[in-house]
Design an enzyme around this catalytic site. Structure first.
Site: not given
Ligand code: HSE
Length: 436
Positions: A45, A132, A136, A187, A205
């Site tokens: 941006r 999601v 992991i 964040g 999710k």
């Protein structure tokens, strides 16, 4: 072998983290896949912002279409978020024959069916592991590692911000607003934090997890979503006293009479592993008919944990870039023509146990009147607790924990109780899951 060229849309927290991980781990990555992966272009941006990564070798542009149209780019990584411009860019990239990696759960949950069909028509991959539970690897675990199973149940802490807020409120008595502000500065939170605290992000999710677990279309509009914004410290404390912990869960169940797709605060026995997943960490319980229960745990948000999954997707695409598309894992883990719609239950059809708190006048006989409302509907009670009134309080709180029953019956009982003269406020209803 020729290096693979990557263009990133958005060099914010996750985009900057992705470029950084690709740069820092370049030699480890080429040891894994036998060729180099280079970020050569990115859209931003603001050209002058500070970034996590080294941009000296990158072409930066403020026009994201330059990236998706650049002939040298093999893989476009979409990290700008939202579901309008991001969708347009993604479909353009696919139309240009480029593979796409995205962390955009809203985009996949809302438009994934259309995007995957477009990608299939062009023989390109759209990968979304980072959408999601951050790093992991839950998408890969369900689509590949657990592919031998009929999946029966998923239950996950899949919004790090909500889990962080609940943990800090419980452990440190911090206010909701104070913790949310910290999650935003770290964040973790969405651009619109109501997505985190009202369960919308978790519903995005869960939509994705349910589709890949059950081989159903993505159907966000059928997910019941309730957030944590109305949860009171009183119920957090009472739940603890009763041996439970309140977690914000996404739950998908495949039963003989349909799917339950629901996101809401849930009481879980405090000794369960899931109940002890704290802070910004995520965890997903997956129950398969062959494997039984599996629990997948790790950081669900943040620059590098999310970048970890984005980079893994890039490597997966590179490994099969020259292979026949039929050798790739299908987008939803099932052959597109085998995706099946199943009936999705409405909340009155959910089956669960329930924590119910009623604030009532402290008069003789009120408890038996309340109990009768449950007995009338054949709802079994697990426990009844009456709390002493606090100083200056002229009512008592009565807490019922029911056994498993239909939610429609519980709602009828609540309605009938709330119409009694001795009841002082709206009832509090929180679902209880034991996962045993
Ligand atoms: N806002 C999300 C969360 C970021 O808190 O989990 C990761 O998807």
């Amino acid at each position: 072998m020729k290096a693979i060229k990557v263009g990133i849309l958005g060099l914010g927290t996750v985009g900057g983290g992705t470029a950084l991980v690709l740069q820092r781990n370049a030699s480890e990555i080429s040891r894994r896949i036998g060729r180099a992966v280079e970020v050569t272009m990115a859209s931003v941006r603001n050209l002058d912002s500070e970034r996590l990564c080294d941009c000296s070798q990158l072409t930066l542009t403020q026009d994201p279409f330059e990236v998706v149209d650049a002939s040298e780019i093999d893989i476009v990584v979409e990290l700008i978020g939202g579901d309008t411009l991001a969708k347009e860019l993604m479909l353009k990239a696919i139309g240009n024959g480029k593979h796409v990696v995205t962390a955009n759960k809203a985009l996949i949950a809302l438009h994934g069916n259309e995007i995957f069909a477009a990608a299939q028509a062009k023989d390109v991959s759209v990968s979304y592991e980072s959408a999601v539970a951050g790093g992991i690897g839950i998408i890969k675990a369900i689509r590949e590692g657990l592919a031998g199973n009929k999946i029966e149940l998923l239950a996950g802490i899949i919004n790090g911000t909500a889990n962080f807020i609940l943990t800090e409120m419980r452990d440190k008595g911090r206010t909701f607003e104070d913790v949310l502000a910290e999650a935003q500065s770290l964040g973790y939170a969405e651009a619109d934090p109501t997505f985190d605290v009202e369960g919308i992000d978790a519903a995005h999710k869960l939509t994705i997890l349910a589709a890949i677990a059950f081989g159903t279309p993505l159907q966000f509009e059928k997910v019941y979503a309730e957030g944590i914004s109305k949860l009171s410290l009183t119920d957090v404390a009472y739940a603890e006293e009763l041996g439970y912990r309140i977690k914000h869960l996404g739950i998908a169940k495949n039963s003989h009479d349909g799917l339950e797709l629901r996101v809401h605060p849930t009481l879980i026995p405090s000794e369960r592993l899931l109940a002890n997943v704290d802070g910004v960490m995520n965890a997903v319980l997956v129950k398969g008919d062959a494997v039984g229960n599996t629990l997948h745990y790790g950081a669900g948000a943040g620059a590098e944990p999310t970048a970890s999954a984005v980079v893994a997707d890039i490597l997966d695409i590179v490994r099969s870039i020259d292979a026949s598309p039929s050798c790739r894992v299908p987008h939803l883990g099932f052959q597109p023509e085998a995706i099946q719609s199943l009936p999705v239950k409405t909340p009155d059809q959910f089956e669960s146990a329930y924590y119910l708190r009623f604030d009532v006048n402290d008069v003789a006989g009120v408890m038996s009147k309340l109990s009768a409302k449950f007995a009338d509907r054949n709802i079994s009670i697990e426990s009844i607790t009456q709390k002493e009134p606090s100083l200056g309080q002229d009512f008592v709180s009565v807490i019922f924990v029911t056994q498993r029953t239909r939610e429609g019956l519980v709602d009828q009982a609540i309605e009938s109780i709330e119409s009694m003269g001795d009841v002082r406020a709206d009832a509090v209803k929180i679902r209880v899951e034991h996962f045993d």
